[in-house]
Write a protein that holds these residues in place. Structure first.
Motif, PDB file in Angstrom:
ATOM      1  N   UNK A 112       0.831  -1.198   0.000  1.00  0.00           N
ATOM      2  CA  UNK A 112       0.000   0.000   0.000  1.00  0.00           C
ATOM      3  C   UNK A 112       0.869   1.253   0.000  1.00  0.00           C
ATOM      4  N   UNK A 113       0.542   2.203  -0.884  1.00  0.00           N
ATOM      5  CA  UNK A 113       1.298   3.450  -1.020  1.00  0.00           C
ATOM      6  C   UNK A 113       0.386   4.605  -0.626  1.00  0.00           C
ATOM      7  N   UNK A 114       0.816   5.413   0.346  1.00  0.00           N
ATOM      8  CA  UNK A 114       0.019   6.545   0.817  1.00  0.00           C
ATOM      9  C   UNK A 114       0.070   7.692  -0.176  1.00  0.00           C
ATOM     10  N   UNK A 115      -1.099   8.242  -0.483  1.00  0.00           N
ATOM     11  CA  UNK A 115      -1.177   9.442  -1.305  1.00  0.00           C
ATOM     12  C   UNK A 115      -1.217  10.667  -0.396  1.00  0.00           C
ATOM     13  N   UNK A 116      -1.989  10.554   0.704  1.00  0.00           N
ATOM     14  CA  UNK A 116      -2.048  11.636   1.679  1.00  0.00           C
ATOM     15  C   UNK A 116      -2.185  11.048   3.080  1.00  0.00           C
ATOM     16  N   UNK A 117      -1.602  11.751   4.042  1.00  0.00           N
ATOM     17  CA  UNK A 117      -1.648  11.331   5.448  1.00  0.00           C
ATOM     18  C   UNK A 117      -2.025  12.547   6.278  1.00  0.00           C
ATOM     19  N   UNK A 118      -3.085  12.417   7.086  1.00  0.00           N
ATOM     20  CA  UNK A 118      -3.470  13.451   8.028  1.00  0.00           C
ATOM     21  C   UNK A 118      -3.172  12.930   9.427  1.00  0.00           C
ATOM     22  N   UNK A 119      -2.271  13.612  10.142  1.00  0.00           N
ATOM     23  CA  UNK A 119      -1.923  13.215  11.502  1.00  0.00           C
ATOM     24  C   UNK A 119      -2.712  14.105  12.448  1.00  0.00           C
ATOM     25  N   UNK A 120      -3.414  13.487  13.394  1.00  0.00           N
ATOM     26  CA  UNK A 120      -4.236  14.238  14.332  1.00  0.00           C
ATOM     27  C   UNK A 120      -5.700  14.080  13.995  1.00  0.00           C
ATOM     28  N   UNK A 121      -6.562  14.660  14.850  1.00  0.00           N
ATOM     29  CA  UNK A 121      -8.004  14.511  14.619  1.00  0.00           C
ATOM     30  C   UNK A 121      -8.441  15.206  13.337  1.00  0.00           C
TER      31      UNK A 121
END
Length: 143
Positions: A112-121
């Motif tokens: 799996x390759x991440x396109x976007x990552x949001x860290x936090x709520x």
């Protein structure tokens, strides 16, 4: 007898001194197969659909550039957009236990390759009132 032992020891020393040695590893390059040797970055499969993943980070691997959420491992590439608290971030900003939302695609080799990552709520999720009619018990009590 002493002469035979001395000859044997001398032959062993000569053998050790003339034995070819392995070339020294270059300081910039890790030794192949070592734990610090990062795997090649997987490429997203052309035409693959984006998939969502949400949960808490269980592991961050800076060497292999991966995030683990539950049992799912997602690779971070140079094209992955990472944000934390609405601001641009890097993989080093991620900590185990933090909430995360990821959009990923499968690669040609199945990783799996991440396109976007949001860290936090999720933005707006903290102070958002519940939707009207969301709770059946609340509407039943009002009758």
């Amino acid at each position: 007898m002493k002469r035979a032992i001395a000859t044997l020891i001398l032959a062993a020393l000569i053998g050790l001194l003339t034995r070819p040695t392995a070339p020294a590893a270059e300081p910039d390059k890790p030794v192949a197969g070592s734990p610090s040797d990062p795997a090649p970055v997987p490429k997203p499969k052309p035409g693959a659909r984006h998939r969502p993943l949400a949960g808490r980070i269980t592991e961050v691997d800076q060497v292999h550039k991966t995030l683990k959420v539950g049992k799912t491992v997602v690779y971070i590439t140079s094209e992955t957009r990472i944000t934390k608290d609405g601001k641009p971030a890097v993989l080093a900003d991620a900590r185990p236990g933090e909430e995360v939302g990821i959009s990923y695609v499968p690669s040609e080799d199945g990783r799996y390759v991440a396109l976007s990552v949001r860290i936090g709520p999720r933005p707006g999720a903290a102070g958002k009132p519940p939707k009207q009619g969301a709770s059946k018990n609340a509407s039943a009590e009002n009758r």
